[in-house]
Design a protein around this motif. Structure first.
Motif, PDB file in Angstrom:
ATOM      1  N   UNK A 102       1.358  -1.368   0.110  1.00  9.61           N
ATOM      2  CA  UNK A 102       0.212  -0.304   0.082  1.00  9.61           C
ATOM      3  C   UNK A 102       0.727   1.463  -0.304  1.00  9.61           C
ATOM      4  N   UNK A 103       1.683   1.382   0.933  1.00  6.75           N
ATOM      5  CA  UNK A 103       2.598   2.327   0.558  1.00  6.75           C
ATOM      6  C   UNK A 103       3.540   2.334  -0.489  1.00  6.75           C
ATOM      7  N   UNK A 104       3.467   1.401  -1.431  1.00 13.35           N
ATOM      8  CA  UNK A 104       5.096   1.619  -2.644  1.00 13.35           C
ATOM      9  C   UNK A 104       3.544   2.258  -3.660  1.00 13.35           C
ATOM     10  N   UNK A 105       2.412   2.118  -3.271  1.00  7.55           N
ATOM     11  CA  UNK A 105       1.799   2.553  -4.184  1.00  7.55           C
ATOM     12  C   UNK A 105       1.069   3.982  -4.017  1.00  7.55           C
ATOM     13  N   UNK A 106       0.796   4.376  -2.743  1.00  8.19           N
ATOM     14  CA  UNK A 106       0.490   5.453  -2.050  1.00  8.19           C
ATOM     15  C   UNK A 106      -0.749   5.313  -1.767  1.00  8.19           C
ATOM     16  N   UNK A 107      -1.055   4.271  -1.161  1.00  7.14           N
ATOM     17  CA  UNK A 107      -2.610   4.285  -1.428  1.00  7.14           C
ATOM     18  C   UNK A 107      -3.160   3.296  -0.107  1.00  7.14           C
ATOM     19  N   UNK A 108      -4.341   3.941   0.217  1.00 11.36           N
ATOM     20  CA  UNK A 108      -5.156   3.685   1.908  1.00 11.36           C
ATOM     21  C   UNK A 108      -5.116   2.080   1.382  1.00 11.36           C
ATOM     22  N   UNK A 109      -5.049   1.818   2.627  1.00 10.28           N
ATOM     23  CA  UNK A 109      -5.634  -0.164   3.221  1.00 10.28           C
ATOM     24  C   UNK A 109      -6.712  -0.431   3.873  1.00 10.28           C
ATOM     25  N   UNK A 110      -8.035  -0.235   3.595  1.00 12.00           N
ATOM     26  CA  UNK A 110      -9.278  -0.153   3.934  1.00 12.00           C
ATOM     27  C   UNK A 110      -9.560  -1.897   4.761  1.00 12.00           C
ATOM     28  N   UNK A 111     -10.163  -1.891   5.630  1.00  8.34           N
ATOM     29  CA  UNK A 111     -10.744  -3.487   6.519  1.00  8.34           C
ATOM     30  C   UNK A 111     -11.823  -3.529   6.968  1.00  8.34           C
ATOM     31  N   UNK A 113     -14.132  -5.372   9.833  1.00  5.88           N
ATOM     32  CA  UNK A 113     -14.167  -6.444  11.102  1.00  5.88           C
ATOM     33  C   UNK A 113     -15.237  -6.878  11.277  1.00  5.88           C
ATOM     34  N   UNK A 114     -16.086  -7.906  11.663  1.00  2.91           N
ATOM     35  CA  UNK A 114     -17.599  -7.683  12.083  1.00  2.91           C
ATOM     36  C   UNK A 114     -16.891  -7.217  13.542  1.00  2.91           C
ATOM     37  N   UNK A 115     -18.372  -7.074  13.926  1.00  5.33           N
ATOM     38  CA  UNK A 115     -18.095  -6.125  15.171  1.00  5.33           C
ATOM     39  C   UNK A 115     -18.447  -7.119  16.114  1.00  5.33           C
ATOM     40  N   UNK A 116     -17.523  -6.958  17.423  1.00  6.90           N
ATOM     41  CA  UNK A 116     -17.384  -7.715  18.796  1.00  6.90           C
ATOM     42  C   UNK A 116     -17.089  -9.190  18.079  1.00  6.90           C
ATOM     43  N   UNK A 121      -9.636  -4.933  18.004  1.00  4.32           N
ATOM     44  CA  UNK A 121      -8.248  -4.616  18.520  1.00  4.32           C
ATOM     45  C   UNK A 121      -6.989  -4.773  17.948  1.00  4.32           C
ATOM     46  N   UNK A 122      -6.955  -6.310  16.672  1.00  5.41           N
ATOM     47  CA  UNK A 122      -6.108  -6.211  16.065  1.00  5.41           C
ATOM     48  C   UNK A 122      -5.412  -5.134  14.654  1.00  5.41           C
ATOM     49  N   UNK A 123      -6.445  -4.658  13.870  1.00  2.42           N
ATOM     50  CA  UNK A 123      -6.626  -3.829  13.169  1.00  2.42           C
ATOM     51  C   UNK A 123      -5.972  -2.579  13.452  1.00  2.42           C
ATOM     52  N   UNK A 124      -7.358  -2.083  14.862  1.00  4.90           N
ATOM     53  CA  UNK A 124      -6.840  -1.214  15.640  1.00  4.90           C
ATOM     54  C   UNK A 124      -4.883  -1.127  16.327  1.00  4.90           C
ATOM     55  N   UNK A 125      -4.724  -1.659  16.577  1.00  6.41           N
ATOM     56  CA  UNK A 125      -2.952  -2.149  17.261  1.00  6.41           C
ATOM     57  C   UNK A 125      -2.389  -1.680  16.393  1.00  6.41           C
ATOM     58  N   UNK A 126      -2.671  -2.520  15.219  1.00  2.12           N
ATOM     59  CA  UNK A 126      -2.047  -1.780  13.826  1.00  2.12           C
ATOM     60  C   UNK A 126      -1.583  -0.912  12.684  1.00  2.12           C
ATOM     61  N   UNK A 127      -2.640   0.330  13.722  1.00  6.20           N
ATOM     62  CA  UNK A 127      -2.364   1.266  12.717  1.00  6.20           C
ATOM     63  C   UNK A 127      -3.998   1.565  12.126  1.00  6.20           C
ATOM     64  N   UNK A 128      -4.981   0.735  11.873  1.00  5.55           N
ATOM     65  CA  UNK A 128      -5.558   1.146  11.120  1.00  5.55           C
ATOM     66  C   UNK A 128      -7.147   2.466  11.905  1.00  5.55           C
ATOM     67  N   UNK A 129      -7.458   3.006  12.024  1.00 10.36           N
ATOM     68  CA  UNK A 129      -8.600   3.930  12.372  1.00 10.36           C
ATOM     69  C   UNK A 129     -10.124   3.424  11.882  1.00 10.36           C
ATOM     70  N   UNK A 139     -15.879  -0.697  10.431  1.00 17.07           N
ATOM     71  CA  UNK A 139     -14.484  -0.610   8.689  1.00 17.07           C
ATOM     72  C   UNK A 139     -13.371   0.347   9.421  1.00 17.07           C
ATOM     73  N   UNK A 140     -12.917  -0.005   9.015  1.00 18.05           N
ATOM     74  CA  UNK A 140     -11.062   0.792   9.258  1.00 18.05           C
ATOM     75  C   UNK A 140     -10.416   1.223   7.439  1.00 18.05           C
ATOM     76  N   UNK A 141      -9.805   1.607   8.184  1.00 19.19           N
ATOM     77  CA  UNK A 141      -8.780   2.181   7.080  1.00 19.19           C
ATOM     78  C   UNK A 141      -7.241   3.343   8.014  1.00 19.19           C
ATOM     79  N   UNK A 142      -6.327   2.364   6.639  1.00 16.91           N
ATOM     80  CA  UNK A 142      -4.509   2.939   7.253  1.00 16.91           C
ATOM     81  C   UNK A 142      -3.561   3.787   5.900  1.00 16.91           C
ATOM     82  N   UNK A 143      -4.113   4.836   6.320  1.00 16.57           N
ATOM     83  CA  UNK A 143      -3.782   5.961   5.339  1.00 16.57           C
ATOM     84  C   UNK A 143      -2.038   5.302   5.265  1.00 16.57           C
ATOM     85  N   UNK A 144      -1.751   5.485   4.024  1.00 18.12           N
ATOM     86  CA  UNK A 144      -0.340   4.975   2.818  1.00 18.12           C
ATOM     87  C   UNK A 144       0.888   5.842   4.145  1.00 18.12           C
ATOM     88  N   UNK A 145       2.119   5.165   4.763  1.00 19.44           N
ATOM     89  CA  UNK A 145       3.300   5.733   5.533  1.00 19.44           C
ATOM     90  C   UNK A 145       4.468   6.626   3.586  1.00 19.44           C
TER      91      UNK A 145
END
Length: 146
Positions: A102-111, A113-116, A121-129, A139-145
């Protein structure tokens, strides 16, 4: 741990569905939504082997990842690690690979996750908002670095 990936084909659908069900069963049962027939139908309806890869940990099938490439973002449509392989850093290692892409393409990564589900927690811990919620999913998104 040596992490690698292997392509999937339409012939792998049953194996992939079984991995998905094993990984999600506890979370789906917790919210009263476990239905293996629906789980299979939902997966098969959108399965494209061109985007899906088995996750191999030390040469052993440990799960699978399905990443869709869109014009304005990458969509992590599926990331499942079989329960016996969880807790070994496999999911984190897969995310590192996806982040690099995602970073190499300068694109956000979206995902989504099933509620509850523990995956939130896994995605939030790894920088998804968190960006949105529906009745059953968050639904979460991680902006490219840079």
């Amino acid at each position: 741990m040596n992490l690698s990936f292997a392509n999937t084909t339409h012939a792998d659908v049953d194996t992939l569905v079984n991995i998905r069900i094993a990984a999600m069963r506890e979370s789906l049962e917790r919210i009263g939504r476990f239905d293996p027939i629906r789980a299979r139908e939902r997966f098969v309806a959108s399965f494209d082997p061109g985007f899906c890869r088995f996750i191999l940990a030390d040469g052993e099938r440990a799960g699978f990842v399905l990443l869709r490439h869109n014009a304005d973002h990458l969509l992590l449509d599926h990331l499942y690690v079989v329960p016996t392989q969880q807790g070994r850093g496999i999911g984190q290692a897969v995310l590192a690979e996806l982040f690099a892409e995602a970073d190499a393409k300068s694109l956000p990564l979206k995902v989504g996750a099933l509620r509850d589900s523990d995956s939130n927690r896994f995605y939030q811990r790894h920088g998804f908002v968190k960006t949105a919620e529906s009745e059953w999913d968050i639904y979460y998104e991680r902006e490219p670095r840079a």
